[in-house]
Motif scaffolding. Sequence first.
Motif, PDB file in Angstrom:
ATOM      1  N   HIS A  80       0.840  -1.201   0.000  1.00 28.23           N
ATOM      2  CA  HIS A  80       0.000   0.000   0.000  1.00 28.23           C
ATOM      3  C   HIS A  80       0.874   1.249   0.000  1.00 28.23           C
ATOM      4  N   ALA A  81       1.942   1.230   0.809  1.00 25.41           N
ATOM      5  CA  ALA A  81       2.812   2.403   0.914  1.00 25.41           C
ATOM      6  C   ALA A  81       3.528   2.696  -0.398  1.00 25.41           C
ATOM      7  N   ILE A  82       4.072   1.671  -1.038  1.00 27.09           N
ATOM      8  CA  ILE A  82       4.854   1.919  -2.256  1.00 27.09           C
ATOM      9  C   ILE A  82       3.975   2.271  -3.450  1.00 27.09           C
ATOM     10  N   THR A  83       2.673   2.017  -3.331  1.00 26.84           N
ATOM     11  CA  THR A  83       1.753   2.422  -4.404  1.00 26.84           C
ATOM     12  C   THR A  83       1.021   3.717  -4.051  1.00 26.84           C
ATOM     13  N   VAL A 111      14.460   4.409   2.791  1.00 27.89           N
ATOM     14  CA  VAL A 111      14.974   5.147   1.627  1.00 27.89           C
ATOM     15  C   VAL A 111      14.803   4.314   0.362  1.00 27.89           C
ATOM     16  N   HIS A 112      15.133   3.016   0.447  1.00 25.00           N
ATOM     17  CA  HIS A 112      15.004   2.163  -0.741  1.00 25.00           C
ATOM     18  C   HIS A 112      13.543   2.020  -1.161  1.00 25.00           C
ATOM     19  N   ALA A 117       8.780   3.400  -4.459  1.00 31.27           N
ATOM     20  CA  ALA A 117       7.502   4.120  -4.550  1.00 31.27           C
ATOM     21  C   ALA A 117       7.557   5.204  -5.616  1.00 31.27           C
ATOM     22  N   ASN A 118       8.686   5.910  -5.707  1.00 30.59           N
ATOM     23  CA  ASN A 118       8.831   6.953  -6.729  1.00 30.59           C
ATOM     24  C   ASN A 118       8.773   6.351  -8.134  1.00 30.59           C
ATOM     25  N   GLN A 191      21.300   2.498  -0.697  1.00 21.98           N
ATOM     26  CA  GLN A 191      21.446   1.050  -0.550  1.00 21.98           C
ATOM     27  C   GLN A 191      20.189   0.344  -1.049  1.00 21.98           C
ATOM     28  N   TRP A 192      20.384  -0.697  -1.839  1.00 25.28           N
ATOM     29  CA  TRP A 192      19.245  -1.496  -2.286  1.00 25.28           C
ATOM     30  C   TRP A 192      19.458  -2.991  -2.029  1.00 25.28           C
TER      31      TRP A 192
END
Length: 247
Positions: A80-83, A111-112, A117-118, A191-192
């Motif tokens: 939900h957050a990343i969309t 941050v990742h 999300a972006n 970092q990913w």
Amino acid sequence: MPTKILIPFRHLIYSSLSLILCLYLSWHALLSVNFFYGFWHDNIGIAETIAETGPQNRYRSGFENTDRAQRIMLFQEICHAITHQGEGLRHIRYSPEADVHIPLLHHAEIVHLQDVANLISLTQKLEPYILVMWCMLIALFAMRSWPLPNYKQILAVNSVLIVGLIAAVLAVGWVEVFYAAHRWIFPEDHQWFFFYQESLMSTMMQAPDLFLYIGISMAILALLAFILLHSGLVFIQNNIGHELSHH
């Protein structure tokens, strides 16, 4: 433009836009069912990974004491957050025991996921434009009486892409292709890659394994949607052409 070039180009644009549209449909369908996280949790070793590496985490404790239902809910909260432009990432909590609420994500993970999300936000903004372009192209096919390509023609115009992807996966493996995509897409100073011992996010997703299964599911669903869409359009075009030829 010569016809011998124009027709394959037309077929390529049609198949590309149609497949992208079907990938969007597949994404929305899988998102609505939480990408079957509960099924993958039980069947690809995620529960075992959490049991093994949860106690080893350097930043958080007790995650191995969460149950299946809570993990499914946590994964849903991340989705939900990343969309939704990363909204709520900092507020996701897990409860290893009653009345204990611990932040799931540390700063580097947030941050990742904000970067993710972006990226998703950008693709969501492009979605209506893809739909409009596809509708305009289908209208053009109808107005110009251009025949839709058959599956052999679709495979032919996409052969370079298909062979290239297969060759890349066979040459270096899907994991390296997955990591290479991350290096190209995300900022260098963000970092990913996270070891399980430093990231509950990676642990609960058994990264990158879960993404392979989600990717395969998405591709299969998109392909089925493409076949249904294309077959439906061909049926409509053939029947309209048949009816017009009798008037």
